[in-house]
Design an enzyme around this catalytic site. Sequence first.
Site, PDB file in Angstrom:
ATOM      1  N   ASP A   1       0.850  -1.190   0.000  1.00 41.65           N
ATOM      2  CA  ASP A   1       0.000   0.000   0.000  1.00 41.65           C
ATOM      3  C   ASP A   1       0.887   1.242   0.000  1.00 41.65           C
ATOM      4  OD1 ASP A   1      -2.187   1.635   0.099  1.00 41.65           O
ATOM      5  OD2 ASP A   1      -2.672   1.250   2.202  1.00 41.65           O
TER       6      ASP A   1
ATOM      7  N   ASP B   1      -2.702   2.405  -6.264  1.00 36.40           N
ATOM      8  CA  ASP B   1      -1.675   2.474  -5.220  1.00 36.40           C
ATOM      9  C   ASP B   1      -1.648   1.292  -4.257  1.00 36.40           C
ATOM     10  OD1 ASP B   1      -4.099   3.116  -4.077  1.00 36.40           O
ATOM     11  OD2 ASP B   1      -3.293   4.696  -2.794  1.00 36.40           O
ATOM     12  N   GLU B   2      -2.346   0.210  -4.555  1.00 36.01           N
ATOM     13  CA  GLU B   2      -2.272  -0.948  -3.669  1.00 36.01           C
ATOM     14  C   GLU B   2      -2.552  -2.241  -4.420  1.00 36.01           C
ATOM     15  OE1 GLU B   2      -5.311  -1.443  -0.639  1.00 36.01           O
ATOM     16  OE2 GLU B   2      -6.570   0.074  -1.610  1.00 36.01           O
TER      17      GLU B   2
END
Length: 357
Positions: free
Chosen positions: A15, A109-110
């Site tokens: 993350d 983003d993860e």
Amino acid sequence: MFKDKPPQKKIIHIDMDCFYAAVEMRDNPQWRHVPIAVGGNGPRGVLCTCNYKAREFGVRSAMPNARAKALCPELIIVNGRMSVYQQVSQQISAILHRYTDLIEPLSLDEAYLDVTDSPFFYGSATLIAEQIRRDIYNELNLTASAGIAPNKFLAKIASDENKPNGQCVVTPENVSAFVANLALKKIPGIGPKTSEKLKAFGFESCADVRVSSVAKLHTIVGKFANVIYQRSFGIDDRALETSRVRKSLAIETTLADDIDSIEQCQAILISLFSKLQLRLAKYADREISKQTVKIKFADFKQTTVDIQSKSCLEAVFIELLQKAMTRANNRKVRLIGLSLGFTEQLSHDKQSQLALF
């Protein structure tokens, strides 16, 4: 003969730390030590994300600009550069693929990684996660946090334990202890209102759930009771979805405070629309068939409005929102969601590409 027991799963959740804001701080050094947020400008704008300096003042994502400015008058709000974030996300993805092809991206983003059978670092998921974070920092000058655990649920929770720029390992033998004192509000799907509702019945932690029953939970949260009960024991049998053909693409947000004006709802919708467009870029091979707006009201009842559409248009979502809000009947809004439906077939160009192989 007895069959060999399958190996214990090793799942990593990567993350990125305040991703959009972190990219802006990296590219604009003058913002590195001041509170900044990424979002739409204007009094009706809504924040997409903010850096940790801004969070010290209580500023949060999905917060209206006016409220954020009231909490932190020095807050700098910058326009998002979606094409840049998407490019950086692709660079991060390339780093992840060095260590496994079993990756389930959740957003820009993860992502989840299954490194159960990875040969790197003698199969140590902890060392793999450390190296991934090191690669991201050395090559992109950005920080990431990681959670390492036997399943997706625990890995996601663990990645939030030592943010920013840290990681947390939950070993199989420590699962029970790790989960026991976990606040129920940390379980994905339990928003502020559901958390308060559970608290009113004496359920605040996973330990409280363990001494109760699914039947009791069902009277409070309905069919979500089974998931809550399983997660309270650290159980999550979901496999990584690495190659599914999506039938739809959705994004939603549960608001920290209920809202009631169409202007506030529209500001949230515009922020969600930007994120939906980013995610849609990954599915350029799919043909859109439908646009849908979902609203959940303060009484937990929800309504959806959809229309047949071959494009992803902000104006259409706004029109659907206005129609949905006619059903509010003086109820406030606690959740807004947008979704796109896809046709069953891939686009013609994509079919041609597949045929070549």
